[in-house]
Design a protein around this motif. Structure first.
Motif, PDB file in Angstrom:
ATOM      1  N   GLY A 168     -53.901 -25.369 -15.163  1.00 17.64           N
ATOM      2  CA  GLY A 168     -52.666 -25.325 -15.054  1.00 17.64           C
ATOM      3  C   GLY A 168     -52.163 -23.696 -15.584  1.00 17.64           C
ATOM      4  O   GLY A 168     -51.329 -23.160 -16.151  1.00 17.64           O
ATOM      5  N   GLY A 169     -53.585 -22.683 -15.527  1.00 15.32           N
ATOM      6  CA  GLY A 169     -53.843 -21.614 -16.233  1.00 15.32           C
ATOM      7  C   GLY A 169     -53.573 -21.642 -17.572  1.00 15.32           C
ATOM      8  O   GLY A 169     -54.568 -22.470 -18.104  1.00 15.32           O
ATOM      9  N   ARG A 180     -49.727 -19.718 -10.066  1.00 17.18           N
ATOM     10  CA  ARG A 180     -49.085 -20.516  -9.816  1.00 17.18           C
ATOM     11  C   ARG A 180     -48.252 -20.487  -8.383  1.00 17.18           C
ATOM     12  O   ARG A 180     -47.355 -21.465  -7.859  1.00 17.18           O
ATOM     13  CB  ARG A 180     -47.520 -18.957 -10.131  1.00 17.18           C
ATOM     14  CG  ARG A 180     -47.203 -19.200 -11.865  1.00 17.18           C
ATOM     15  CD  ARG A 180     -46.146 -18.540 -12.174  1.00 17.18           C
ATOM     16  NE  ARG A 180     -45.911 -16.959 -11.043  1.00 17.18           N
ATOM     17  CZ  ARG A 180     -46.576 -15.839 -12.256  1.00 17.18           C
ATOM     18  NH1 ARG A 180     -46.963 -16.502 -13.698  1.00 17.18           N
ATOM     19  NH2 ARG A 180     -46.465 -14.818 -11.137  1.00 17.18           N
ATOM     20  N   ALA A 181     -49.252 -19.606  -6.622  1.00 15.93           N
ATOM     21  CA  ALA A 181     -48.863 -19.882  -6.112  1.00 15.93           C
ATOM     22  C   ALA A 181     -49.518 -21.621  -5.335  1.00 15.93           C
ATOM     23  O   ALA A 181     -48.900 -21.668  -4.658  1.00 15.93           O
ATOM     24  CB  ALA A 181     -49.645 -18.599  -5.012  1.00 15.93           C
ATOM     25  N   ASP A 182     -51.190 -21.700  -6.371  1.00 16.26           N
ATOM     26  CA  ASP A 182     -51.606 -22.980  -6.690  1.00 16.26           C
ATOM     27  C   ASP A 182     -50.148 -24.352  -6.584  1.00 16.26           C
ATOM     28  O   ASP A 182     -50.228 -24.960  -5.771  1.00 16.26           O
ATOM     29  CB  ASP A 182     -52.886 -23.181  -6.709  1.00 16.26           C
ATOM     30  CG  ASP A 182     -54.337 -22.557  -5.862  1.00 16.26           C
ATOM     31  OD1 ASP A 182     -53.399 -21.703  -5.117  1.00 16.26           O
ATOM     32  OD2 ASP A 182     -54.649 -21.737  -6.563  1.00 16.26           O
ATOM     33  N   ASN A 187     -41.093 -18.887 -14.044  1.00 16.75           N
ATOM     34  CA  ASN A 187     -41.281 -17.969 -14.622  1.00 16.75           C
ATOM     35  C   ASN A 187     -42.110 -16.145 -13.406  1.00 16.75           C
ATOM     36  O   ASN A 187     -43.750 -16.096 -13.327  1.00 16.75           O
ATOM     37  CB  ASN A 187     -43.233 -17.956 -15.360  1.00 16.75           C
ATOM     38  CG  ASN A 187     -43.368 -18.360 -16.505  1.00 16.75           C
ATOM     39  OD1 ASN A 187     -42.470 -17.493 -17.103  1.00 16.75           O
ATOM     40  ND2 ASN A 187     -43.679 -19.535 -17.163  1.00 16.75           N
ATOM     41  N   ALA A 188     -41.259 -16.556 -12.595  1.00 16.27           N
ATOM     42  CA  ALA A 188     -42.317 -15.858 -11.470  1.00 16.27           C
ATOM     43  C   ALA A 188     -40.078 -14.948 -10.575  1.00 16.27           C
ATOM     44  O   ALA A 188     -38.852 -15.457 -10.367  1.00 16.27           O
ATOM     45  CB  ALA A 188     -42.210 -16.356 -10.444  1.00 16.27           C
ATOM     46  N   VAL A 189     -40.399 -13.746 -10.512  1.00 11.89           N
ATOM     47  CA  VAL A 189     -39.039 -13.343 -10.370  1.00 11.89           C
ATOM     48  C   VAL A 189     -38.937 -13.941  -8.666  1.00 11.89           C
ATOM     49  O   VAL A 189     -39.892 -13.961  -7.444  1.00 11.89           O
ATOM     50  CB  VAL A 189     -38.574 -11.482 -10.095  1.00 11.89           C
ATOM     51  CG1 VAL A 189     -39.329 -11.359 -11.790  1.00 11.89           C
ATOM     52  CG2 VAL A 189     -40.071 -11.426  -9.704  1.00 11.89           C
ATOM     53  N   PRO A 190     -37.032 -13.301  -7.937  1.00  9.74           N
ATOM     54  CA  PRO A 190     -37.443 -14.164  -6.787  1.00  9.74           C
ATOM     55  C   PRO A 190     -37.896 -13.613  -5.542  1.00  9.74           C
ATOM     56  O   PRO A 190     -38.360 -14.281  -4.721  1.00  9.74           O
ATOM     57  CB  PRO A 190     -35.783 -13.759  -6.797  1.00  9.74           C
ATOM     58  CG  PRO A 190     -35.096 -13.930  -7.513  1.00  9.74           C
ATOM     59  CD  PRO A 190     -35.919 -13.630  -8.709  1.00  9.74           C
ATOM     60  N   GLU A 246     -45.786 -15.501  -4.228  1.00 15.27           N
ATOM     61  CA  GLU A 246     -45.751 -16.527  -4.892  1.00 15.27           C
ATOM     62  C   GLU A 246     -44.855 -18.067  -4.588  1.00 15.27           C
ATOM     63  O   GLU A 246     -44.651 -19.201  -4.652  1.00 15.27           O
ATOM     64  CB  GLU A 246     -46.946 -17.300  -6.070  1.00 15.27           C
ATOM     65  CG  GLU A 246     -45.601 -16.566  -7.470  1.00 15.27           C
ATOM     66  CD  GLU A 246     -45.808 -15.169  -7.807  1.00 15.27           C
ATOM     67  OE1 GLU A 246     -45.435 -15.364  -8.951  1.00 15.27           O
ATOM     68  OE2 GLU A 246     -45.986 -14.582  -7.028  1.00 15.27           O
ATOM     69  N   LEU A 247     -43.522 -17.492  -4.961  1.00 14.27           N
ATOM     70  CA  LEU A 247     -42.366 -18.086  -4.538  1.00 14.27           C
ATOM     71  C   LEU A 247     -41.949 -18.590  -2.982  1.00 14.27           C
ATOM     72  O   LEU A 247     -41.097 -19.260  -2.835  1.00 14.27           O
ATOM     73  CB  LEU A 247     -40.644 -18.089  -4.753  1.00 14.27           C
ATOM     74  CG  LEU A 247     -41.039 -17.441  -6.157  1.00 14.27           C
ATOM     75  CD1 LEU A 247     -39.979 -17.795  -7.598  1.00 14.27           C
ATOM     76  CD2 LEU A 247     -42.020 -19.150  -7.082  1.00 14.27           C
ATOM     77  N   ALA A 248     -42.390 -18.033  -1.963  1.00 12.08           N
ATOM     78  CA  ALA A 248     -42.131 -17.873  -0.362  1.00 12.08           C
ATOM     79  C   ALA A 248     -41.947 -19.669  -0.283  1.00 12.08           C
ATOM     80  O   ALA A 248     -41.416 -19.726   1.258  1.00 12.08           O
ATOM     81  CB  ALA A 248     -43.024 -17.054  -0.139  1.00 12.08           C
TER      82      ALA A 248
END
Length: 298
Positions: free
Chosen positions: A153-154, A188-190, A212-215, A219-221
């Protein structure tokens, strides 16, 4: 709240004690203490039915000690069929739900996806703290609920929840998540990998949440490969067409759509959270993105 849901939040054999202590703690330490002062009958012109094709995501901000009556009023202004909440205390969600029914005639089912039992954020009592995490409100019943805690979870335990419910008169799988905090890109990638693998199993899905990440964050790919943002102008590259959803002018909040058409969305800053309300109207009869400028159906 059903008996099953109460048992999952408060623990076996503790519901009677938790109920009594919650009343007392709401006055002393709970984040919802101002709600005790809110009363009266339903206001004139109150909303009386939900918009069946509308969904919303909102990070409630915690700890922010905001009135749940005010939070309910913000939600009632849009009357969505489904609302996904993050940074939500189970007790606060219950109070918001009650306010929506009592003051606005909006009746919702509730499902909790808490991954923490937290005394500091949510109150309760040390031996039976309130659940903290995600929650979903839906005007239609919800089935096949799952709650998943991410392996990492970080800095704080995080996870996702998913239910099957009705939006626009059609069954759909709805996810709600909150990813690891900023500057934790690898975590976040995981997490996105875990979430995307489950979303990919469904031809029709709505994914709500605070990522919690911009577009254009790498990690959002995996999510962009599966789904589109409700904003037809918003893409990972270039990302300058995406409207911001936070007080610090970043887009962190998303309604990702898989196999569903977005009609139009709305981002509304709120005085009661550092995240804006993000709501969108959907057409579940098609599976392609709507053309820019499609008019909102109210």
């Amino acid at each position: 709240m059903t008996e099953i849901e109460e048992a999952r939040v408060f623990g076996p054999g503790m519901r009677w004690l938790a109920g009594a202590m919650t009343v007392a703690c709401a006055v002393l330490v709970g984040p919802s203490a101002p709600d005790a002062l809110v009363g009266g009958s339903r206001p004139a012109g109150a909303v009386r039915e939900v918009v069946p094709h509308r969904v919303m995501t909102w990070n409630l901000c915690n700890p922010c000690e905001q009135s749940n009556a005010h939070r309910a009023a913000e939600i009632a202004a849009y009357a969505p069929q489904v609302i996904g909440m993050q940074e939500a205390c189970a007790g606060d969600v219950a109070r918001i739900r009650n306010e929506l029914a009592r003051r606005y005639g909006l009746v919702y089912h509730v499902a909790y996806g808490s991954v923490l039992q937290d005394w500091g954020r949510c109150g309760g009592v040390p031996w039976n703290p309130d659940g903290y995490g995600q929650a979903l409100l839906s005007a239609a019943p919800m089935t096949d609920r799952v709650t998943v805690e991410y392996p990492d979870g970080g800095s704080e335990d995080r996870g996702y929840m998913a239910v099957t419910t009705s939006v626009g008169g059609r069954p759909v799988r709805v996810f709600n998540t909150h990813l690891a905090e900023r500057r934790q890109e690898s975590v976040r990638a995981d997490q996105v990998g875990v979430l995307a693998a489950e979303v990919a199993r469904h031809d029709r899905a709505i994914v709500l949440g605070d990522f919690n990440a911009v577009p254009d964050a790498p990690e959002l790919a995996p999510m962009w490969a599966l789904a589109t943002d409700t904003d037809s102008w918003c893409h990972p590259s270039p990302a300058d067409g995406c409207r911001t959803t936070t007080d610090w002018h970043s887009k962190f909040d998303y309604v990702f759509l898989r196999g569903i058409t977005a009609l139009e969305h709305h981002v509304q800053p709120s005085a009661y959270s550092d995240h804006h309300l993000l709501e969108t109207d959907l057409d579940l009869g098609q599976g392609v993105a709507a053309a820019p400028g499609t008019r909102r159906k109210r």
